[in-house]
Design an enzyme around this catalytic site. Structure first.
Site, mmCIF file in Angstrom:
data_model
loop_
_atom_site.group_PDB
_atom_site.id
_atom_site.type_symbol
_atom_site.label_atom_id
_atom_site.label_comp_id
_atom_site.label_asym_id
_atom_site.label_seq_id
_atom_site.Cartn_x
_atom_site.Cartn_y
_atom_site.Cartn_z
ATOM 1 N N HIS A 17 -6.094 -6.811 -0.675
ATOM 2 C CA HIS A 17 -5.769 -5.461 -0.773
ATOM 3 C C HIS A 17 -4.264 -6.324 0.207
ATOM 4 O O HIS A 17 -2.936 -6.230 -0.053
ATOM 5 C CB HIS A 17 -6.178 -4.422 -0.041
ATOM 6 N N SER A 36 0.813 -1.252 0.114
ATOM 7 C CA SER A 36 -0.265 -0.098 0.163
ATOM 8 C C SER A 36 0.873 1.355 -0.681
ATOM 9 O O SER A 36 1.521 1.076 -1.044
ATOM 10 C CB SER A 36 -0.886 0.355 0.874
ATOM 11 N N ASP A 92 -8.276 -6.416 -5.349
ATOM 12 C CA ASP A 92 -7.993 -5.262 -4.493
ATOM 13 C C ASP A 92 -9.261 -4.161 -4.779
ATOM 14 O O ASP A 92 -9.135 -3.952 -5.859
ATOM 15 C CB ASP A 92 -6.631 -4.823 -4.989
#
Length: 445
Positions: free
Chosen positions: A374, A247, A339
């Protein structure tokens, strides 16, 4: 392997104690032929939040259940999913539904209670009813730190974090390890890297110790200092280091690979290749942030914020991307195709196209996983579909399904280790064959 049983029922978990990235084999014997049973796992995180999973099985003609060979008939998942009782752990019915499992005390294992119950029962009954007693139960330990792994708190100049070292004299390949906008210091991936032969620096970059409490403009000098710390350590190979981020940590890892020559291998998991949220300063040049991730979102019927991500245009991204073609690193992009937070697959493919257009001389590769979300972490970390995020002040959807996400984490973890081992160890010895990825042999505790 069995700690508590009645009526001749034996539940076994093999091994009883292992590293967290290792699978276990769960079996039940002593049941009646074709008896319906429910298997349940339970463990608590650092905040004392209870996570549970359950699955319904039917014994065979010999009165046995083997989760490696038999399909779940219901519960938290259906079908063949040998590690489903771990990968599908979710907050118990009496807990806040959108809670992500966090482990901060990595020097102690996760304690998992595994039980088998008569009949196909609900998770509410398993968690609430005091009369619901298991036919057999087992206590299982999952360790983040293998025998002899050291955890060393780091305060080096402005650098804050923890260094994890494998047992022995080394020198070991070094990695800088970063997470995202959760902030603070997360050590569980670095602890597991050290258990597999890597010296890993879990690096905090905000909301920890005397670092800024919130996300602020970054300076590449902070990350250069972290790399300097690793390369000066007597137990770390001095030929170059790797970095890994997920991320927000992914774009920080990309910036390190771009602007710090001694970073020779970069793993970017579900992120951008330009600054996001906050920009970064590199000496006298400032790279502004990509547009905020949470500017546009909708709310689902069950109260989850769903960011409205879309495929970015190459021309628009190129204006903000780091000058990746100038860097000295190999890249591995790990992507969850489901994601829901970041258009990570699109960004990884754009980076790949960009490298190709520049005739980039180093390795670059995209690994995309259908059904993965994610939060791709080391194997058998509980899949988190959605959790509360302070930047949105509500639960954000991360995506993925437990089975495919778990399978992704297993495969990606092995590929990441092989990637780092090749570029930090084998290539430093003059071996350029990218097919010769070798990693330390796994062994149970």
């Amino acid at each position: 392997m069995n700690s508590n049983s009645k009526e001749g029922v034996i539940l076994s978990v093999d091994p009883l104690s292992c590293l967290h990235d290792e699978p276990v084999h769960i079996k039940v014997s002593g049941l009646k032929p074709n008896q319906d049973v429910t298997l349940r796992t339970s463990m608590k995180d650092v905040r004392n939040v209870q996570f549970v999973s359950y699955a319904h099985y039917r014994a065979n003609g010999n009165g046995e259940v083997d989760v490696n060979e038999m399909k779940s008939l219901g519960g938290q998942y259906k079908g063949l999913f040998p590690m489903g009782l771990f990968g599908s752990l979710v907050p118990a019915p009496n807990e806040y539904k959108y809670t992500r499992f966090f482990k901060k005390d990595v020097e102690n294992p996760n304690i998992v209670t595994v039980g088998v119950y008569d009949g196909h029962v609900s998770i509410e009954a398993l968690c609430v009813s005091e009369e619901m007693k298991p036919l057999s139960s087992v206590i299982h330990e999952r360790h983040y730190m293998g025998p002899g792994v050291q955890r060393i708190p780091v305060r080096y100049g402005k650098v804050r974090g923890s260094l994890f070292l494998p047992p022995g004299d080394g020198p070991f390949p070094g990695i800088v390890d970063m997470f995202g906008t959760a902030g603070g210091l997360l050590e569980y991936r670095s602890a597991q890297f050290a258990s597999r032969g890597f010296a890993s620096l879990a690096l905090a970059f905000f909301n920890y110790d005397d670092l800024p409490k919130g996300l602020e403009e970054f300076d590449i000098a902070y990350f250069e200092e972290a790399v300097e710390y690793l390369l000066k350590h007597e137990k770390v190979l001095h030929s170059g280091v790797g970095c890994i981020g997920i991320s927000k940590g992914a774009d920080l890892a990309a910036s390190m690979a771009t602007f710090i020559p001694s970073v020779v291998a970069c793993v970017a998991i579900n992120g951008y290749f330009a600054p996001v949220e906050k920009g970064i300063r590199v000496k006298d040049k400032f790279y502004p942030a990509f547009p905020q991730k949470y500017d546009h979102m909708r709310m689902t019927d069950d109260g989850i914020f769903m960011p409205l991500t879309c495929r970015p245009e190459l021309r628009a991204v190129e204006r903000l991307m780091f000058p990746l073609e100038k860097c000295n690193a190999a890249f591995l992009f790990i992507v969850g195709a489901d994601d829901r937070d970041v258009a990570s697959e699109s960004h990884a493919q754009l980076a790949y196209q960009y490298f190709s257009s520049q005739d980039y001389k180093n390795d670059y590769h995209v690994e995309s996983y259908p059904g993965a979300g994610h939060l791709i972490e080391p194997p058998y970390s509980p899949h988190c579909y959605a959790s509360f995020q302070h930047s949105a002040m509500g639960p954000i959807c991360w995506g993925g399904t437990a089975k495919y996400h778990t399978e992704c984490q297993v495969d990606a973890w092995e590929k990441v280790q092989r990637f780092f081992w090749h570029h930090l160890v084998e290539k430093s010895k003059g071996d350029d064959d990218s097919q010769l990825y070798n990693i330390p042999v796994k062994s149970h505790l």
